[in-house]
Design a protein around this motif. Structure first.
Motif: not given
Length: 313
Positions: A79-89, A72-77, A38-43, A13-19
């Motif tokens: 916490k929600g983003n990591f759960w989504k990754l763990l669930d979808k992989c 949809e560029k939905k922002n899960l925060g 990788v899942r982006d949270d609406g950067s 999420y808005n991690g361009h500087k160090f990604l």
């Protein structure tokens, strides 16, 4: 012999500087049997474009990088983003959590797989975590991570988080149990898997430092405080703030609701004492004068006991 498969789960999420620096460290790992999810949270800072550019530049196929779509560029925060990754992989042998702004040492995955394979219990949830270096924004090392308790059981993770997310690698059984959680709302993935492993399985600690943990002013969490700042933080956030109720009581209560049937009799009794929302003099005294320590430092334990004394929990 086939090498175990590792899925690396990165939330951005808005991690361009160090990604780019973090991606470089991932693809320089000495252990190669991994796929990065990788899942982006609406950067809105070009993070997605940088990721796509990096994939093309290094000719990385879907065996190495998978972007979990967020049309949809939905922002899960986070916490929600990591759960989504763990669930979808898809299924793998092991799953490594990854932040967007740190830098991994080349042997990070190799060390994790090595120790997890030595503690290979198919029917038990196993969590590996390693030591690391706290760094400033420019990766100047500030200090190493504190040494955790030798034996980490449920009591040690109720009011303290020994392992930070990026240092954690879990086995498939632990992922399976974690995803059985009925309501993951506002639950931190790293603290949750630690509770599961501590209560029902095994936690493996590696004293080798495997990552540079970058801390800077706009970070979600901070860990580069000196003791005076930590004490101030305890006073502000725990004693006079809402951290005890919103984080510790919430997660302990949720864990009891989800897994009480899977706990030992002693753990169930202990957790029930700190999970209930009832408020009476007997409960207050039982919590305040609980005979065993919860936190590794006396200063941290003192802050906790003051919160219990003032009924801030």
């Amino acid at each position: 012999m086939k090498e175990p498969k590792v899925h690396i789960l990165m939330s951005t999420y808005n991690g361009h500087k160090f990604l780019r620096e973090q991606l470089d460290s991932i693809f320089k790992q000495t252990y190669n049997n991994f796929t990065l999810y990788v899942r982006d949270d609406g950067s809105n800072d070009g993070t997605n474009e940088l990721l796509e550019e990096y994939i093309k530049e290094h000719q990385l196929g879907e065996d190495k990088v998978i972007i979990v779509k967020n049309k949809e560029k939905k922002n899960l925060g986070w916490k929600g983003n990591f759960w989504k990754l763990l669930d979808k992989c898809p299924d793998a042998d092991y799953y490594a959590f990854c932040d967007q702004d740190d830098v991994w040492q080349p042997c990070k995955l190799e060390y994790a797989v090595e120790m997890l394979e030595k503690n290979k219990y198919q029917d038990l949830p196993v969590m590996y975590f390693s030591s690391y270096d706290y760094c400033d924004e420019n990766l100047r090392v500030l200090h190493s991570a504190p040494v955790p308790p030798k034996s980490i059981k449920l009591r040690q993770v109720m009011f303290y988080t020994p392992a930070l997310g990026f240092s954690i690698v879990i086995n498939h059984k632990l992922r399976e149990i974690a995803l059985q959680t009925l309501d993951r709302t506002n639950l931190a993935h790293d603290g949750w898997v630690q509770k599961i492993a501590a209560a029902m399985g095994i936690i493996v600690y590696d004293s080798r430092r495997t990552a540079f943990y970058r801390r800077y002013s706009s970070a979600v969490t901070s860990g580069n405080k000196n003791m005076f700042s930590i004490v101030k933080c305890w006073i502000k956030d725990e004693i006079f703030g809402e951290v005890m109720k919103n984080e510790f009581h919430f997660s302990n209560s949720r864990f009891y609701q989800e897994y009480q049937k899977h706990l030992s009799a002693d753990d169930r009794k202990m957790l029930r004492l700190f999970a209930t929302k009832k408020n009476n003099i007997g409960l207050w005294l039982s919590r305040l004068f609980y005979m065993k320590r919860f936190r590794p430092t006396w200063s941290g334990e003192l802050a906790l006991r003051i919160c219990l004394l003032l009924n801030r929990y």
